[in-house]
Structure formats: C-alpha cells, structure tokens
Design an enzyme around this catalytic site. Structure first.
Site, mmCIF file in Angstrom:
data_model
loop_
_atom_site.group_PDB
_atom_site.id
_atom_site.type_symbol
_atom_site.label_atom_id
_atom_site.label_comp_id
_atom_site.label_asym_id
_atom_site.label_seq_id
_atom_site.Cartn_x
_atom_site.Cartn_y
_atom_site.Cartn_z
ATOM 1 N N GLU A 40 -2.149 -6.910 7.695
ATOM 2 C CA GLU A 40 -0.458 -6.623 7.459
ATOM 3 C C GLU A 40 -0.159 -7.612 8.885
ATOM 4 O OE1 GLU A 40 2.181 -6.500 7.914
ATOM 5 O OE2 GLU A 40 2.565 -3.828 8.040
ATOM 6 N N GLN A 77 -0.967 6.918 7.142
ATOM 7 C CA GLN A 77 -0.862 7.913 7.629
ATOM 8 C C GLN A 77 -0.137 7.547 9.113
ATOM 9 O OE1 GLN A 77 -5.273 8.717 9.292
ATOM 10 N NE2 GLN A 77 -5.569 9.812 6.828
ATOM 11 N N GLY A 128 0.277 -2.012 12.040
ATOM 12 C CA GLY A 128 0.121 -3.672 12.441
ATOM 13 C C GLY A 128 -1.676 -3.640 11.442
ATOM 14 N N ARG A 170 -5.898 0.946 4.036
ATOM 15 C CA ARG A 170 -5.085 1.786 3.189
ATOM 16 C C ARG A 170 -4.434 0.608 1.772
ATOM 17 N NH1 ARG A 170 -2.890 -0.041 8.212
ATOM 18 N NH2 ARG A 170 -1.291 -1.642 8.472
ATOM 19 N N HIS A 195 0.996 -1.120 -0.448
ATOM 20 C CA HIS A 195 0.015 -0.390 0.003
ATOM 21 C C HIS A 195 0.803 1.119 0.194
ATOM 22 C CE1 HIS A 195 1.229 0.981 4.264
ATOM 23 N NE2 HIS A 195 0.452 -0.338 4.505
#
Length: 249
Positions: free
Chosen positions: A88, A14, A23, A61, A10
C-alpha cells in the site's frame, strides 16, 4: 488474442472496519474481509478465469486475500510472487489515525487531498517511530534509501512501475493470465498507468475491497476493456463508500 489481468484489492481489514489510515502497517483481515476474498474467488471462478500466476505484496491482508480467493478458485497451486513494491501507499504520520477525526481536525478537503490526489504527500513518519519500515525485518535486504517515510500516489506509481515492467508485463506478454492481490492505492497507481488516467481524474477513482477488476489487454498491453465482476451497481456503491471514508460526521 487478448491478455487477461485481474486487480483485486484485499478484503476488509481490521483498520478498514475502524476507518483508520493503514498504509504499511501490517493489519489482518476481518471475518467480513475473509468472506469478501472468498466471494471474489467465486466470482472469478464463475467467470471461468484460469490463472497462470499471482502476485501480491508483503502485507498479510493482501496475502490472506489471495490465499482465500485461490482456495475458492481451486487454484491454490499457482506460483505466487511477493514484492514490497506492491505494498500500500505509505501514509506517513497519518498511519493509525481515524479518518473522520482527521477530517474534523484538518478539514474534509485536506483529507481528501491526502487520500486521493496524485502528487501531494501526507506528513512524514518520524525516523524514530517504532513502525518505520527500517525496523521491519521483511525489508532488511532493501537499501534504506528506498524505504518511504510518506508517499503520494505519484510516489507509489514510481515504486510499483519497475515491478510491473520487470515481472508482470513480461508474463502478460507471454500470454499468461495474471492475478494481482494488492491495495487500494498500489492498484489505483496501476489503474492510472493502464488507463492513462489524468492526474485530475484519478482523484475520483476509488477501488472497493474484495471485488475483482478484470482487464483485457491487447498484445501491446493496451487496455481493450475493463469491468468489475459481479453486480456493477454493488461495485459502484462499494466504491462510493470508499470515497466517503474521509468525510467528517
């Protein structure tokens, strides 16, 4: 005839921009992250890639990166499959912490082990933590026993591999061209599996945000070649920046 697979981390999130462990926390992209995703789409279009199917995680994301990239590719219509198994790595109690502050507190070596080793887990998240995945309705259908409180890269690979075997590999075997939009560590896990990378060497593998990694696979899904699209020097610099995120100032 080779099969084509693209792994796309990705775009900048932010918390990437704030250098925080993310995570399973569902953090969105920055404006730069959206731009990276769009540029990834342009790079794949320039390469002449025509995908048959796309996969992503349950985290926005990665989902938004895929949407931006497919729009730039003019392939918005592709069927998209989402799975928690592509999420993730769960960073446990490190989630939300500043990486530089954590390195200053625990030492760069320890943070690098937590971030990049194969089989060492970070400290676990508390069961009563509001961000525990059992409190997130997107995982409501899952057995609580499979919801992680922390993960090593080994754990992440063990989570990702069933989805690879059941969903992605059969599509590649059917001569489909596949795009996976996911995360640094779920993609490192796949990278390790595909390249048969040793537990030691994977420590030094860093996947940059928003740069497509193209694999060409044989009819038995063995790696024939792989490369980042675009400027290879830019990809190398971006990977080095990822490696340096856990260093104290």
């Amino acid at each position: 005839m080779t099969r084509k697979l693209v792994l796309l981390r990705h775009g900048q999130s932010q918390w990437n921009s704030m250098n925080r462990f993310t995570g399973w926390v569902d953090i969105g992209l920055t404006e730069q992250g959206h731009q990276e995703a769009t540029m990834a789409g342009h790079l794949m279009k320039k390469e002449g890639l025509e995908f048959d199917v796309a996969h992503t995680s349950l985290l926005k994301r990665a989902i938004h990166t895929l949407q931006d990239a497919l729009k730039a590719l003019d392939q918005d219509w592709l069927p998209i499959y989402k799975s928690w198994r592509l999420n993730e790595r769960h960073y446990g109690a490190l989630q939300g912490l500043d990486k530089i502050d954590t390195a200053a507190k625990h030492g760069e070596e320890q943070v690098n082990i937590w971030r990049r080793s194969y089989d060492i887990q970070p400290p676990p998240i508390d069961l009563d933590d509001p961000s525990h995945p059992m409190r997130d309705r997107r995982y409501a259908a899952l057995d609580r026993k499979v919801l992680p409180v922390r993960e090593s890269l080994k754990n992440t690979l063990e989570r990702v591999l069933p989805y690879w075997n059941d969903a992605i590999a059969p599509q590649l075997n059917d001569n489909k061209t596949v795009l996976i939009s996911a995360h640094g560590n779920s993609l490192r896990a796949l990278y390790k599996y595909l390249n048969k990378e040793s537990d030691e060497k994977i420590l030094n593998v860093n996947i940059p945000t928003g740069i497509p990694l193209l694999f060409e696979l044989s009819d038995t899904l063995q790696v024939v070649s792989y490369r980042y699209l675009g400027d290879p020097d830019a990809a190398q610099r971006a990977a080095e920046m990822v490696a340096n995120q856990g260093k104290a100032k």
